[in-house]
Scaffold this active site. Structure first.
Site, mmCIF file in Angstrom:
data_model
loop_
_atom_site.group_PDB
_atom_site.id
_atom_site.type_symbol
_atom_site.label_atom_id
_atom_site.label_comp_id
_atom_site.label_asym_id
_atom_site.label_seq_id
_atom_site.Cartn_x
_atom_site.Cartn_y
_atom_site.Cartn_z
ATOM 1 N N GLU A 280 42.225 43.277 53.066
ATOM 2 C CA GLU A 280 43.965 42.766 52.936
ATOM 3 C C GLU A 280 44.702 43.942 53.087
ATOM 4 O O GLU A 280 44.504 45.061 52.677
ATOM 5 C CB GLU A 280 43.976 42.766 51.166
ATOM 6 C CG GLU A 280 43.439 41.149 50.778
ATOM 7 C CD GLU A 280 43.647 40.727 49.394
ATOM 8 O OE1 GLU A 280 44.792 39.998 49.439
ATOM 9 O OE2 GLU A 280 43.337 41.304 48.375
ATOM 10 N N HIS B 3 35.008 40.187 44.166
ATOM 11 C CA HIS B 3 35.396 39.264 42.716
ATOM 12 C C HIS B 3 34.415 38.414 42.482
ATOM 13 O O HIS B 3 34.258 37.303 42.924
ATOM 14 C CB HIS B 3 36.829 38.332 43.046
ATOM 15 C CG HIS B 3 38.065 39.020 43.402
ATOM 16 N ND1 HIS B 3 38.871 39.511 42.425
ATOM 17 C CD2 HIS B 3 38.550 39.586 44.685
ATOM 18 C CE1 HIS B 3 40.012 40.054 42.944
ATOM 19 N NE2 HIS B 3 39.731 40.116 44.351
#
Length: 541
Positions: free
Chosen positions: A240, A251
């Site tokens: 990102e 995650h």
């Protein structure tokens, strides 16, 4: 960073009509769906890489959703049609997801092994902002990647991504067929970009499990809303980034496939009550104290294209081992660049990659919740990666917190370690500003490769030597022995899970619409998911 709510990952802000939808319903026939070709590579030990004939498809939330009997919108602005969508099942039966004009409407183009995504694309409907795409194995199936014990590599040009924008590359554990086989209401499938999920359990997804998410649909902007359900799955944010800051973030989730949630299980209204880790354990070089590593003219010079290498190290070096470390390297101008090291007090300065011990120390030093550990940490993340992830490539802006979690100080009034994420002003990134000032922004992803550790890139380790190639082509076999280094740190963060759809042109301007649909079709951008992709702090909104 924050709660599930409004992060509009690409909102199509068109002025007039067609509607957009997201995950599952019938198939329309008004626009032919032709997937742009995108070559990628499988590599073997020694450095030989073989070209794979891939394609990409646009996420369903950006697409026009209209009645199966004609071209009347099933969703307009931020409202479902009461005629076609009185409930989720009826809506799925009544409404069709249509094909996309990739370059003309969405600013998406491919050339060989390169994918270029424009941030803002003027079109006959007004304009489209952002996009999210998935790599496909064939026209009806997503490509699934198992990166355990492997390295995943790609080239990227972020030079035209300023403050407030995010070019994201990540894996989500979506169904390979987009949910068609599991959910009878989904007739569109992966071909039309259905079945999205991520660790934020986004509730702005319009179709989940083959049914429209119409229950308790609440507008959150003029073009989006949230329903009763969310769509959860593990997510590995490989990348990102913009030209100022970059991060990568695993995650983990308790669920083992795309799963529909409601209430607490979605992490709503309490962020940490859900089945997934919304924060992740991130590595952002600036946040970890090295302010000279990534950026314009810095060690990784973001004014030029570079290669991003992410290695998934297992306990025994095999694909069946336990995930113990995610390492990151860069290659630029033929030079291999090891990831930066941590410089924050309270966290060992020996860390330059993501490990469970790093995550433990980082969470403690920054005062962040231990959601990552609570959901199983790297072990659980590795189990998801072993099952396989769908590759997501996107560009987006942030309607929730202006991307400050990536490239500025966030929370904006915070003065402690962990809050400094980049050099962008705390007033930057406002979508209404960047969608004008950065309307020419774009990102290019290219030369995607996967293979054994050390097989996907080459270069020298000496900054004074720049003669080696920066990236491997499918026929390259000249990988130098120096590429066997394993000191790279992990680098992933992508994804913003927000999908905001594209709206189609009004019935009076689109040759594909029938003359009977010349009525009230306002452009509707898709829902805004709730993903910040990145690690979150406590109490973010």
């Amino acid at each position: 960073p924050s709660n599930p709510k409004m992060l509009t990952l690409v909102a199509l802000v068109a002025l007039t009509s067609f509607i957009a939808d997201v995950s599952a319903q019938q198939v329309g026939t008004l626009t032919t769906e032709t997937h742009p070709a995108l070559t990628w590579y499988k590599c073997v030990s020694g450095g030989t890489c073989t070209a794979q004939a891939g394609k990409v498809t646009l996420d369903a939330n950006w697409r026009w959703l209209h009645s199966t009997s004609g071209s009347t919108n099933c969703y307009t602005g931020n409202t479902w049609s009461s005629t076609y969508c009185p409930d989720g099942a009826t809506c799925a039966a009544n409404c069709a997801l249509d094909g996309a004009d990739y370059s003309g409407t969405y600013g998406i183009t491919t050339s060989g092994n390169a994918l270029n995504l424009k941030f803002v694309t003027p079109n006959s409907n007004g304009k489209n902002v952002g996009s999210r795409l998935y790599l496909m194995a064939d026209d009806s199936t997503y490509q699934k990647f198992d990166v355990m014990g492997q390295e995943f590599t790609f080239d990227v040009d972020v030079s035209a991504l300023p403050c407030g924008l995010n070019g994201a590359v990540y894996f989500s554990e979506m169904d390979a067929d987009g949910g068609m086989s599991r959910f009878s209401g989904n007739k569109a499938g992966a071909k039309y970009g259905t079945g999205y999920c991520d660790s934020q359990c986004p509730r702005d997804i319009k179709f989940i499990n083959g049914e429209a998410n119409v229950g308790n649909w609440t507008a959150t902007s003029t073009n989006s809303g949230t329903g009763s359900y969310g769509s959860c799955c593990p997510e590995m944010d490989i990348w990102e980034a913009n030209s100022v800051s970059a991060a990568y973030t695993p995650h983990p989730c308790d669920v083992t496939q795309q799963t529909r949630c409601s209430g607490d299980a979605c992490g709503y209204p309490s962020r940490y009550s859900g089945v997934c880790d919304p924060d992740g354990c991130d590595w952002n070089s600036y946040r970890q104290g090295d302010h000279t590593f990534y950026g314009s003219g810095l060690t990784v010079d973001t004014t030029k294209k570079f290669t991003v290498v992410t290695q998934f190290i297992t306990s025994d070096g095999t694909a069946t081992g336990t995930l113990t470390e995610i390492k990151r390297f860069y290659v630029q101008n033929g030079v291999v660049i090891a990831n930066s090291y941590n410089e924050i007090s309270g966290i060992s300065t020996s860390f330059n990659s993501i490990t469970d011990e790093y995550c433990k120390e980082q969470k403690a030093a920054f005062g962040d919740t231990t959601s990552f550990q609570n959901h199983g940490g790297l072990t659980t993340m590795g189990q998801s990666l072993a099952r396989g992830g769908v590759l997501v490539l996107s560009v987006w802006d942030d309607y929730a917190v202006n991307m400050l979690w990536l490239d500025s100080t966030y929370p904006t009034d915070c003065t402690k370690d962990g809050c400094y994420r980049g050099t962008c002003a705390t007033t930057s990134g406002v979508p209404s500003d960047v969608e004008t000032s950065a309307s020419s922004a774009s990102v290019t992803y290219s030369n995607i490769r996967i293979g054994p550790i050390g097989s996907t890139f080459s270069g020298t380790t000496s900054s004074s030597t720049t003669s080696s190639t920066t990236s491997k082509s499918s026929t390259t076999t000249t990988k130098s022995s120096t590429t066997t280094i394993t000191t790279k740190s992990s680098t992933t963060t992508t994804k913003s899970s927000t999908t905001t759809t594209t709206s189609k042109p009004t019935s009076t301007t689109s040759s594909t619409k029938t003359s009977t649909t010349t009525t009230t079709t306002t452009s509707a951008s898709g829902a805004t998911q709730t993903h910040y992709g990145q690690c979150g702090g406590i109490g973010w909104t």
